[in-house]
Write an enzyme that holds these catalytic residues in place. Structure first.
Site, mmCIF file in Angstrom:
data_model
loop_
_atom_site.group_PDB
_atom_site.id
_atom_site.type_symbol
_atom_site.label_atom_id
_atom_site.label_comp_id
_atom_site.label_asym_id
_atom_site.label_seq_id
_atom_site.Cartn_x
_atom_site.Cartn_y
_atom_site.Cartn_z
ATOM 1 N N CYS A 1 0.831 -1.205 0.000
ATOM 2 C CA CYS A 1 0.000 0.000 0.000
ATOM 3 C C CYS A 1 0.867 1.257 0.000
ATOM 4 O O CYS A 1 1.627 1.466 -0.941
ATOM 5 C CB CYS A 1 -0.994 -0.038 1.164
ATOM 6 S SG CYS A 1 -2.338 1.134 0.964
ATOM 7 N N HIS B 1 -3.786 -5.008 0.050
ATOM 8 C CA HIS B 1 -3.344 -5.528 1.347
ATOM 9 C C HIS B 1 -3.388 -7.053 1.339
ATOM 10 O O HIS B 1 -4.447 -7.623 1.579
ATOM 11 C CB HIS B 1 -4.244 -4.987 2.461
ATOM 12 C CG HIS B 1 -4.046 -3.534 2.716
ATOM 13 N ND1 HIS B 1 -3.098 -3.063 3.591
ATOM 14 C CD2 HIS B 1 -4.632 -2.443 2.173
ATOM 15 C CE1 HIS B 1 -3.124 -1.738 3.598
ATOM 16 N NE2 HIS B 1 -4.046 -1.341 2.741
ATOM 17 N N GLU C 1 -2.453 -8.982 3.542
ATOM 18 C CA GLU C 1 -2.814 -9.459 4.892
ATOM 19 C C GLU C 1 -4.314 -9.394 5.138
ATOM 20 O O GLU C 1 -4.809 -9.928 6.124
ATOM 21 C CB GLU C 1 -2.033 -8.666 5.953
ATOM 22 C CG GLU C 1 -2.497 -7.234 6.231
ATOM 23 C CD GLU C 1 -1.989 -6.198 5.220
ATOM 24 O OE1 GLU C 1 -1.524 -6.583 4.133
ATOM 25 O OE2 GLU C 1 -2.087 -4.998 5.543
#
EC number: 4.3.2.10
Lengths: 250, 204
Positions: free
Chosen positions: B80, B185, B187
């Site tokens: 990001c 992202h 994650e």
């Protein structure tokens, strides 16, 4: 292209999910982390956790739950309930929340939206609006829908956007709990007015309602609680149903 | 050890947890001295471009990080804002970027009412070159979670790894030598995020 988002909402009280939950695959129905993991597995796009008994004593419990959720859940999640200051939001960000939703506190002090957007970025700030259509205007209510205010839905939503809200989570109190479908007209008007995403909430009862809310209501995301918790509309079935009807779904 | 750089922007726990879930150990590092133990790096970040650069500067990361990445050439993944910081600069700020990759960060111009800013949600990203990061072929199901108002535009087409369309095409991922950046992202991107992190941990 961006997909429409489907968002299960979990109500939390003292660190546990409330409302009975009807899932055979879940060992502990009261454990928000376990339920949330299942939803993530089933393809939920995001999750919302609402602290419905938000009191000062509960705040710590909720923060530690948020920490736990962030540890195990690998999709984005929003937390809300009783957030009334930049400090409250900061603690939740630090605990791992991707977004916070603010409601009554923003109505009471609209500057809070500016402050939070400035401190954390608009993407972190969801302004939740509970509104009820009384005769013609949609009247904004606070305190879990108990208190009418002098604000109107559309102008308040525009103000929230202007102040830096990243998304609007609109719950129609007229539709909430009815299972008769979302507030399509108000949603499509919100979509026209706003340039930020709108999350529709209140009224989901069957899979067709989700199609309507995306196609007619032009919502960017749809939120529901009990129909998911009670297994009335299983997430994988819903996603397939919408995909089969050419709605862009993950 | 995979080391995740904490320079004060964003919550990093979910990155550690994602690696843990797929069976790899990682650690959050808070001081530049801790870079010594790193064999792979993650540069995360949420927020404004200038704030990101300023935090790296103020906490003494710039020179040691540059050495680790550009001299020792250990694999690094920017996520990001972390990806954007690796470019030469951004329309969002006035500070120079790290300049590790010949690219610039630009602002989305809303193309229509259908294209809202920020780009927030799940979008498809297509692999445009071969990489050890994503071995499986393009898959219409491969969507990642994005939240951003600025995007990276690479000057060398061969650096582009993943391409996404949101109003316009933009670089959702780049890779040049040991330097990787992804706009989304991983994650927060569930199974495709796990695939990507797993390959980063395993193949680099």
């Amino acid at each position: 292209m961006l997909t429409k988002r489907i968002i299960p909402c979990l109500d939390i009280k003292e660190g546990r999910t409330v409302k009975g939950i009807n899932f055979e695959s879940i060992r502990d129905a009261g454990d928000p982390v376990e339920l949330a993991s299942l939803y993530a597995q089933q393809g939920a796009d995001e999750l919302v956790f609402l602290d419905i008994a938000a009191t000062n004593e509960n705040r710590k419990t909720f923060s530690s739950l948020v920490r736990e959720i962030a540890r195990y859940i690998n999709i984005p999640f929003t937390v809300g309930g009783g957030i009334s200051s930049v400090e409250d939001a900061s603690a939740l960000l630090e605990a791992g929340a991707d977004k916070v939703s603010i409601n009554s506190a923003a109505v009471r002090n609209p500057k809070l939206i500016d402050e939070m957007a400035k401190a954390f970025g608009s993407q972190f700030v969801v302004v939740a609006i509970d509104a009820k259509k009384v005769d013609n205007p949609w009247i904004v209510h606070t305190h879990g829908g108990k208190k009418p205010t002098d604000k109107k839905l559309f102008s308040w939503a525009e103000e929230a956007q202007q102040r830096g809200a990243g998304e609007i989570l609109f719950t129609s109190m007229n539709h909430d709990g009815t299972k008769n479908g979302f507030a399509i007209d108000a949603l499509s008007k919100l979509n026209q007015l706003l340039s930020i995403p709108v999350i529709a909430s209140g009224g989901a009862g069957n899979m067709g309602h989700f199609m309507d809310v995306f196609l007619l209501g032009k919502a960017d995301a749809a939120l529901a609680a009990s129909i998911f918790h009670f297994g009335e509309v299983p997430l994988p079935d819903l996603k397939k149903y919408l995909k089969d009807r050419n709605i862009s779904i993950r | 050890m995979i080391s995740i750089i904490d320079y004060g922007l964003g919550n990093l726990g979910s990155i550690v947890n994602m690696f843990k879930k797929i069976g790899y150990q990682s650690q959050i590092i808070h001081r530049p001295e801790e870079l010594d133990q790193a064999t792979k790096l993650i540069l995360p970040g949420v927020g404004a471009f200038d704030t990101g650069i300023k935090h790296l500067q103020d906490h003494g990361w710039l020179a040691p990080l540059e050495k680790k990445v550009m001299v020792e050439r250990i694999p690094i993944m920017g996520i990001c804002l972390g990806m954007q910081l690796m470019t030469k600069g951004s329309e969002e700020g006035k500070f120079d970027g790290l300049g590790w990759i010949d690219a610039y960060t630009r602002k989305f111009q809303p193309a229509s009412a259908e294209v809202k800013i920020p780009h927030m949600g799940w979008s498809k990203a297509d692999i445009v070159k071969e990489s050890k990061l994503l071995i499986q072929k393009n898959n219409s199901e491969r969507r990642f979670y994005f939240v951003h108002s600025y995007f990276v535009s690479v000057n060398n087409a061969e650096d582009e790894l993943l391409r996404c369309n949101y109003g316009n095409n933009f670089t959702a991922g780049f890779e040049r030598n040991n330097i990787i950046g992804v706009q989304f992202h991983p994650e927060k991107s569930h199974k495709f995020g796990m695939e990507l992190f797993g390959n980063f941990a395993n193949n680099y």
